[in-house]
Structures are given as C-alpha cells and as structure tokens.
Design a protein around this motif. Structure first.
Motif, PDB file in Angstrom:
ATOM      1  N   LYS A  81       0.866  -1.183   0.000  1.00 46.58           N
ATOM      2  CA  LYS A  81       0.000   0.000   0.000  1.00 46.58           C
ATOM      3  C   LYS A  81       0.897   1.225   0.000  1.00 46.58           C
ATOM      4  CE  LYS A  81      -4.048  -1.720   2.411  1.00 46.58           C
ATOM      5  NZ  LYS A  81      -4.810  -1.733   3.643  1.00 46.58           N
ATOM      6  N   GLY A  82       0.336   2.370  -0.332  1.00 47.03           N
ATOM      7  CA  GLY A  82       1.095   3.614  -0.249  1.00 47.03           C
ATOM      8  C   GLY A  82       1.927   3.880  -1.495  1.00 47.03           C
ATOM      9  N   SER A 119      10.413   1.893 -10.893  1.00 49.22           N
ATOM     10  CA  SER A 119       9.498   2.990 -10.586  1.00 49.22           C
ATOM     11  C   SER A 119       9.966   4.257 -11.288  1.00 49.22           C
ATOM     12  CB  SER A 119       9.475   3.192  -9.070  1.00 49.22           C
ATOM     13  OG  SER A 119       8.646   4.246  -8.713  1.00 49.22           O
ATOM     14  N   GLY A 120       9.164   4.740 -12.208  1.00 46.58           N
ATOM     15  CA  GLY A 120       9.537   5.925 -12.986  1.00 46.58           C
ATOM     16  C   GLY A 120       9.247   7.197 -12.230  1.00 46.58           C
ATOM     17  N   PRO A 121       9.851   8.295 -12.656  1.00 49.11           N
ATOM     18  CA  PRO A 121       9.634   9.558 -11.934  1.00 49.11           C
ATOM     19  C   PRO A 121       8.197  10.068 -12.017  1.00 49.11           C
ATOM     20  CG  PRO A 121      11.105   9.858 -13.845  1.00 49.11           C
ATOM     21  CD  PRO A 121      10.805   8.413 -13.764  1.00 49.11           C
ATOM     22  N   GLY A 122       7.454   9.626 -13.051  1.00 51.21           N
ATOM     23  CA  GLY A 122       6.062  10.078 -13.188  1.00 51.21           C
ATOM     24  C   GLY A 122       5.094   9.254 -12.352  1.00 51.21           C
ATOM     25  N   GLY A 123       5.593   8.248 -11.656  1.00 53.02           N
ATOM     26  CA  GLY A 123       4.709   7.422 -10.837  1.00 53.02           C
ATOM     27  C   GLY A 123       4.475   6.045 -11.428  1.00 53.02           C
ATOM     28  N   ASP A 124       4.884   5.833 -12.699  1.00 58.74           N
ATOM     29  CA  ASP A 124       4.688   4.521 -13.316  1.00 58.74           C
ATOM     30  C   ASP A 124       5.527   3.498 -12.569  1.00 58.74           C
ATOM     31  OD1 ASP A 124       6.605   6.251 -14.296  1.00 58.74           O
ATOM     32  OD2 ASP A 124       6.815   5.265 -16.217  1.00 58.74           O
ATOM     33  N   GLY A 125       4.892   2.377 -12.220  1.00 59.00           N
ATOM     34  CA  GLY A 125       5.615   1.455 -11.353  1.00 59.00           C
ATOM     35  C   GLY A 125       5.362  -0.007 -11.605  1.00 59.00           C
ATOM     36  N   GLY A 126       6.304  -0.823 -11.144  1.00 59.16           N
ATOM     37  CA  GLY A 126       6.197  -2.275 -11.255  1.00 59.16           C
ATOM     38  C   GLY A 126       6.741  -2.804 -12.568  1.00 59.16           C
ATOM     39  N   ILE A 127       6.679  -4.130 -12.709  1.00 58.30           N
ATOM     40  CA  ILE A 127       7.210  -4.766 -13.926  1.00 58.30           C
ATOM     41  C   ILE A 127       6.565  -4.151 -15.171  1.00 58.30           C
ATOM     42  CG2 ILE A 127       7.237  -6.933 -15.248  1.00 58.30           C
ATOM     43  CD1 ILE A 127       7.694  -8.407 -12.613  1.00 58.30           C
ATOM     44  N   GLY A 128       5.276  -3.877 -15.108  1.00 56.91           N
ATOM     45  CA  GLY A 128       4.569  -3.325 -16.266  1.00 56.91           C
ATOM     46  C   GLY A 128       4.586  -1.817 -16.334  1.00 56.91           C
ATOM     47  N   GLN A 129       5.284  -1.168 -15.419  1.00 58.34           N
ATOM     48  CA  GLN A 129       5.326   0.303 -15.364  1.00 58.34           C
ATOM     49  C   GLN A 129       3.915   0.891 -15.457  1.00 58.34           C
ATOM     50  OE1 GLN A 129       8.636   2.468 -15.204  1.00 58.34           O
ATOM     51  NE2 GLN A 129       8.286   0.722 -13.887  1.00 58.34           N
ATOM     52  N   PHE A 130       3.093   0.474 -14.524  1.00 57.77           N
ATOM     53  CA  PHE A 130       1.684   0.863 -14.562  1.00 57.77           C
ATOM     54  C   PHE A 130       1.455   2.325 -14.201  1.00 57.77           C
ATOM     55  CE2 PHE A 130       1.628  -3.679 -13.710  1.00 57.77           C
ATOM     56  CZ  PHE A 130       0.863  -4.084 -14.779  1.00 57.77           C
ATOM     57  N   THR A 131       0.574   2.914 -14.987  1.00 58.17           N
ATOM     58  CA  THR A 131       0.106   4.270 -14.707  1.00 58.17           C
ATOM     59  C   THR A 131      -1.387   4.170 -14.380  1.00 58.17           C
ATOM     60  OG1 THR A 131      -0.406   4.536 -17.036  1.00 58.17           O
ATOM     61  CG2 THR A 131       1.722   5.413 -16.295  1.00 58.17           C
ATOM     62  N   GLU A 150      -1.273   4.802  -4.182  1.00 58.06           N
ATOM     63  CA  GLU A 150      -1.367   3.385  -3.795  1.00 58.06           C
ATOM     64  C   GLU A 150      -0.530   2.495  -4.728  1.00 58.06           C
ATOM     65  OE1 GLU A 150      -2.722   2.138  -1.163  1.00 58.06           O
ATOM     66  OE2 GLU A 150      -3.504   4.054  -0.466  1.00 58.06           O
ATOM     67  N   ARG A 151       0.463   3.089  -5.387  1.00 63.68           N
ATOM     68  CA  ARG A 151       1.198   2.340  -6.432  1.00 63.68           C
ATOM     69  C   ARG A 151       2.026   1.177  -5.893  1.00 63.68           C
ATOM     70  NH1 ARG A 151       1.090   4.810 -11.158  1.00 63.68           N
ATOM     71  NH2 ARG A 151      -1.057   5.033 -10.470  1.00 63.68           N
ATOM     72  N   CYS A 152       2.288   1.191  -4.578  1.00 60.78           N
ATOM     73  CA  CYS A 152       3.047   0.081  -3.986  1.00 60.78           C
ATOM     74  C   CYS A 152       2.343  -1.260  -4.191  1.00 60.78           C
ATOM     75  CB  CYS A 152       3.287   0.315  -2.504  1.00 60.78           C
ATOM     76  SG  CYS A 152       4.717   1.360  -2.205  1.00 60.78           S
ATOM     77  N   ALA A 153       1.048  -1.214  -4.454  1.00 64.76           N
ATOM     78  CA  ALA A 153       0.306  -2.453  -4.726  1.00 64.76           C
ATOM     79  C   ALA A 153       0.945  -3.236  -5.873  1.00 64.76           C
ATOM     80  CB  ALA A 153      -1.144  -2.124  -5.069  1.00 64.76           C
TER      81      ALA A 153
END
Lengths: 145, 451
Positions: free
Chosen positions: B171-172, B224-236, B289-292
């Motif tokens: 979370k977070g 984790s990208g600077p714009g918030g995109d995160g995870g293996i799939g770089q999710f936005t 909540e990108r830590c999900a």
C-alpha cells in the motif's frame, strides 16, 4: 472585461506556441481558425449550464473543423496530427443522450488510455490536451442535465 | 518427571527422522530438487554437502535454466550470467539486499513451492524463453549504482527514464531508491517462473515481451519511474483502470483453465485471495497506492497478471483500429505485391500503443499513410518503409524540423522519429542486443517490427 480579453490573447499565444513545437513554418489558416474556434468554444462551454447544449456545441465545433479541413486539403504533418488528436479525442466522447456526468472519471481515463497512457492525470500531447480540457469543462460541477 | 522428558525427546526425535525419511521417499520432492538434507543430517556438514551435490547430479538443471553465454553488458564480458550473492550486494556504499525480507514473505505465500525454486525439466515447456534471457535483461537494465553519471544527471534535474522504488507494504507510494535489487536466486526465480506461468496460461508470446520489458522495467518488480509509473509493467493510472476492466474475467480464466501453468497460478491465487481483488475489490489506480504493484508478495504474480490483462486490452483496441484503415493501407500501396501482413502491422502498432495509446498509434500510422500517398505519390511502398530494425542515419533526421522532413518520402520509423516517438526503434535496438549476445531467436521473435 479587459482582463478576460488579455487572458484570451495569452491563451491563444500559448496554444499556438505549444502546437508549433518543432515546426518552423508559420501556422496555416486552418490552424489559426481552429485555435480561434477552440477558444470561443471553451468560453461558450464555460458560460453554458445545460450539458446537452454543451455537447451540441462540441459537435458543432467538430463539424466546422471537418469542413475547414476538407476545404483546404492536407496541411503540415504536425498540424494534421494535432487536429486528428483533437477531433478524435472529442469524437471518443459518448453521444449527448448517453453522456452521464457520473461517468466522467471513466471518460477521462479512456481518453488518457487511448491517446497518452503514460501520463497519470492529464495528457501532454497538444491535440489530446485540448480535447481533455474540453472534457474537463463538460464535467465541471456547473453542468446540469 | 525424568521419564516424561525422556519420552518427549524420543517423540521429537521420531518425528524429525520420520519427516526426513518421508521427504526422501517422496519422488516429486526428490525430482524437483527440493529435498534439503540439512534437516535430516543433524548438522554433519560434510554429509550435507555430499548429499546435496548428489541430488544436484541426479537432477542437473534443465537447458532452459543454463546461464552460460558469450555476452557483453556495458563493457563487461561474461561467459556465465551468474546470480549475485547476498554478500556481494552488501559491499560498497549501497546495500542492494533491501528486498530480502519481502522475498522471504513471498516464499511463505508460495505455499506449494511452485515459484521460489528452479523447476525440473518435466515442468518446463519447450516454448519457454531460457532463463538467461530474463537474467540478461535484469542485469542489463539501467543500473544507477553502476553508472554514477546517471545519479549526477538526476541531481542536475535531467530527465531520467527509470528508477527503483521501495515499499514497506503493498500500500502507499514508493520511495525512490537508486540500487537495483540484488539478483539472487530467491529474487530471479519467482519472477522467471511467474513470467513463464502467466504467459503460458494466458497464451501470450514470451519472446515478444522481452525487448519491451527490457525498456520498461528490466523485469524488476520495484521499477518505478519519476512520473509514478511502477512495477514490472510500469503501470500508470489509465493502464490500471484499463486492466481492471477485465481482471475479474482473467481471474476466472486462470482458475478454470486446466493448463499446468494456470493450475499453479490458481493455487497461488487460492492461497492468497487478495492477489488480484483484495476483499473482492479492484485495485486502486491512484498513484498514492502504487506500492500495490511493487511490493512482494503478491508481486511479481499480481503485476504480471495485470500486465497480461493490459496487453489483451491494447491488442484488441489496436486490432479494431487497424482494420478501420483498410482503404488507406490499400491506397498507400501496402496491399500490393504481397508486401504487407496486416498481423505484423497490428503487432507493431500494439507495441507502439503501450507508449502512445491505441488511438495515438492509429493517428500516427494513419497520418503517415496519408502523407505518403498524398505528398509522395511517386514513391512506391517498399518493405523497408515499415522496418524498425534498420538503423536511421543521424543525418538528416537529427533535430530535423518537420517542414523540412516532409519534403522526403519518410519511412514510418523516420516519420515517428521526426515526431520524437522513437519508442519502437529503441525496442528494435534492444531486440538486436538480445540476439547478438544470446543468439538470434533465443529470446526474441524471428519476425519483429517489420512486415
């Protein structure tokens, strides 16, 4: 009154500037006309309360730009892509009878997914950015059914 | 009292011996190499080592897990892509073992032991991409700790394409961290096994994803990208919302499909019901909540399933949009002389859509078709006009203005370059890098980004 006009001029200048991007050539008459009509559309939408009327105004704008483009033929690539993104973005919105304010979050998400999915909250691509601004006005709290 | 204690100790001894014997007798555990003699041999180190090496000899790693290569990463040459040791990752001024505790928790969540360890030959499929491909991507992905100039760029406020993030919980919001996670077996195998299972279960092409994930996250669960995109799939945000549309359906598909990969995933989902829909709800798209999508567990399982869901959505959206351009494609000469394969065009545009969206990809392709047929009608279409594997000379395309570029019959890759959309060309370069270092066709599709 004066401040509004000044703001409009600044808006027009910024819009023209951002759309020019890497383009060295001056904007075409289509581009100039589109920018003017876009500015006027935004003002009308902001003062109109009824959602259905707002959506008719958007449709009128799309129709005008289409006619303008068919009259003038192909412009620079940068302009063509800008206009396509703008018009396709607006055309991706549901029709007036299906447009529901409570679904605005989905409409915005869909526009981002379709045209600029790497952005979190709002698009950066010039044409899509304009379409997204129109959608934001349509979804604003002042709108009524 | 003494007797009670004696009987109690005897009971404990019997249980330990019994469990050890049972594990040795179990053929599935033996063949999977999961028998740990240390629990059976009561601390006699030489016996443990001997027994473990015998098990390894009896069960050598299948060819898909062979890590030998004749390859280069940056300026370093390798004959084997070895795993990192936790000790080596603790050296220097940055400890890269920061995911260790999370991986321990993932191990516990993997109750059946399907993901945490190397799999025996009989459980791997011939179509599986070799482990070395994933390992090469993980090692080759931008490493800030190895490239101090990138840290300098970050300090100077230069745009940085990617970073890593650290999450304490699923979370977070992730906190930026520079060091790439330590490439230990306990980190690499869950990712590799989950990648193989998700792609096999949902019928996706593993090789198509290698160059793409090389650019996006390098398979790192905490990219984790600077714009918030995160995870293996770089999710936005829009990507998560789009994937959420079909997550319940994908969840059902996994649970109902009898394919072995789906069965393993289904077991994981059953044991960890919050993996896809915590308490029956879809995951939040908010960046807060990108830590999900970064924390383990449930990642890498969650993020890989979400990635597959997003690909499904993009594929179907692009397919429809390309079909709409039938007339224009014919007009531009793409239908002549058997030059074009619509599926190849769809595949390339679907890869582009990850960066510019399905409609964005259609807009660019449509405009290029119109540009060629209206502004350069005398330049007949050639296969190289849609080949991203060909290099684009710096001149005249470097910093060229659009109005100058329009005078040339630009190919589609050139057209995109002038629009500053070099994503597919970069992907083709990464594909070439994988082919050169690990062998053509090992990690990537034979036909890629061309007709």
């Amino acid at each position: 009154m004066y401040s509004r006009t000044i703001l409009k001029i600044i808006g027009l200048f910024l819009l023209t500037f951002t759309c020019q991007n890497t383009m060295a050539a001056p904007p075409s008459p289509i581009k100039i006309s589109t920018v003017k009509q876009l500015s006027s559309l935004k003002s009308k939408l902001s003062s109109e309360k009824q959602l259905i009327k707002k959506l008719h105004q958007v449709n009128g704008f799309i129709k005008n730009i289409k006619e303008l483009r068919s009259r003038h033929g192909r412009q620079s690539e940068l302009e063509e892509v800008f206009l396509d993104r703008l018009i396709d973005g607006l055309k991706s919105l549901p029709e007036a009878k299906e447009f529901k304010l409570e679904n605005c979050r989905n409409y915005k998400a869909n526009m981002l997914f379709q045209f600029d999915p790497r952005q979190e909250d709002e698009p950066k691509e010039p044409g899509t950015k304009e379409a997204f601004e129109i959608l934001t006005i349509l979804c604003s709290k002042g709108s009524t059914k | 009292m003494g007797n009670v204690l004696r009987y109690f100790l005897l009971l404990i001894f019997s249980i330990v011996v019994g469990v050890g014997a049972y594990r040795l007798a179990d053929p599935t555990l033996r063949s999977s190499g999961k028998v740990d003699f240390s629990s059976f041999a009561f601390g006699i180190p030489s016996l443990v080592e001997k027994a473990n090496s015998e098990v390894k000899q009896m069960n050598p790693r299948p060819p898909s897990l062979d890590l030998s290569c004749n390859c280069k990463i940056l300026d370093q040459t390798f004959t084997e892509l070895k795993f990192d040791s936790a000790e080596s990752c603790a050296e220097g001024n940055m400890d890269r073992n920061y995911l260790h505790m999370q991986l321990e928790r993932f191990k516990k969540s993997d109750r059946e032991g399907d993901y945490f360890s190397p799999r025996p030959t009989e459980l791997s499929s011939e179509k599986d991409v070799p482990l070395k491909c994933v390992m090469y991507v993980m090692k080759g992905f931008l490493n800030y700790s190895e490239r101090p100039q990138l840290i300098e760029e970050l300090k100077l406020g230069q745009p940085i394409s990617s970073l890593f993030g650290k999450c304490e919980r699923a979370k977070g919001k992730p906190k930026p961290i520079f060091g790439k996670p330590c490439l230990t077996e306990e980190y690499v195998f869950p990712i590799y096994n989950a990648f193989v299972d998700v792609t096999n279960c949902l019928n996706h092409d593993q090789r198509l994803y290698l160059p793409k994930l090389f650019i996006e996250s390098g398979f790192h669960i905490n990219a984790s990208g600077p714009g918030g995109d995160g995870g293996i799939g770089q999710f936005t945000k829009p990507a998560i919302l789009e994937a959420n549309k079909i997550i319940p359906q994908i969840d059902q598909e996994i649970r109902q499909n009898p394919n072995p990969s789906c069965r393993r995933l289904a077991k994981y989902l059953k044991n960890n019901p919050d993996t896809l829909m915590p308490k029956g709800n879809l995951l939040s798209e908010n960046v807060s909540e990108r830590c999900a999508f970064l924390h383990s567990p449930p990642n890498p399982i969650r993020s890989l399933i979400y990635y597959a869901a997003l690909q499904n959505q993009q594929k179907s959206a692009v397919s429809e949009k390309v079909d709409q351009l039938e007339g224009l494609m014919k007009q531009a000469g793409l239908a002549n002389q058997n030059l074009y394969s619509r599926e190849a065009i769809k595949e390339s545009l679907y890869l582009l859509a990850y960066n510019v969206g399905p409609s964005g990809a259609q807009t660019l392709f449509k405009n290029w078709l119109q540009f060629r047929s209206q502004k350069h009608p005398h330049a007949p279409f050639q296969p190289q006009d849609f080949d991203f594997n060909l290099s684009i000379p710096d001149e005249p395309f470097k910093d060229i203005k659009m109005d100058e570029a329009e005078k040339l019959p630009l190919t589609f890759p050139q057209y995109l370059k002038v629009f500053r959309k070099g994503y597919l060309r970069v992907m083709a370069i990464y594909k070439e890098r994988l082919d050169t270092n690990l062998g053509a066709g090992q990690c990537t599709p034979a036909q890629f980004l061309k007709l």
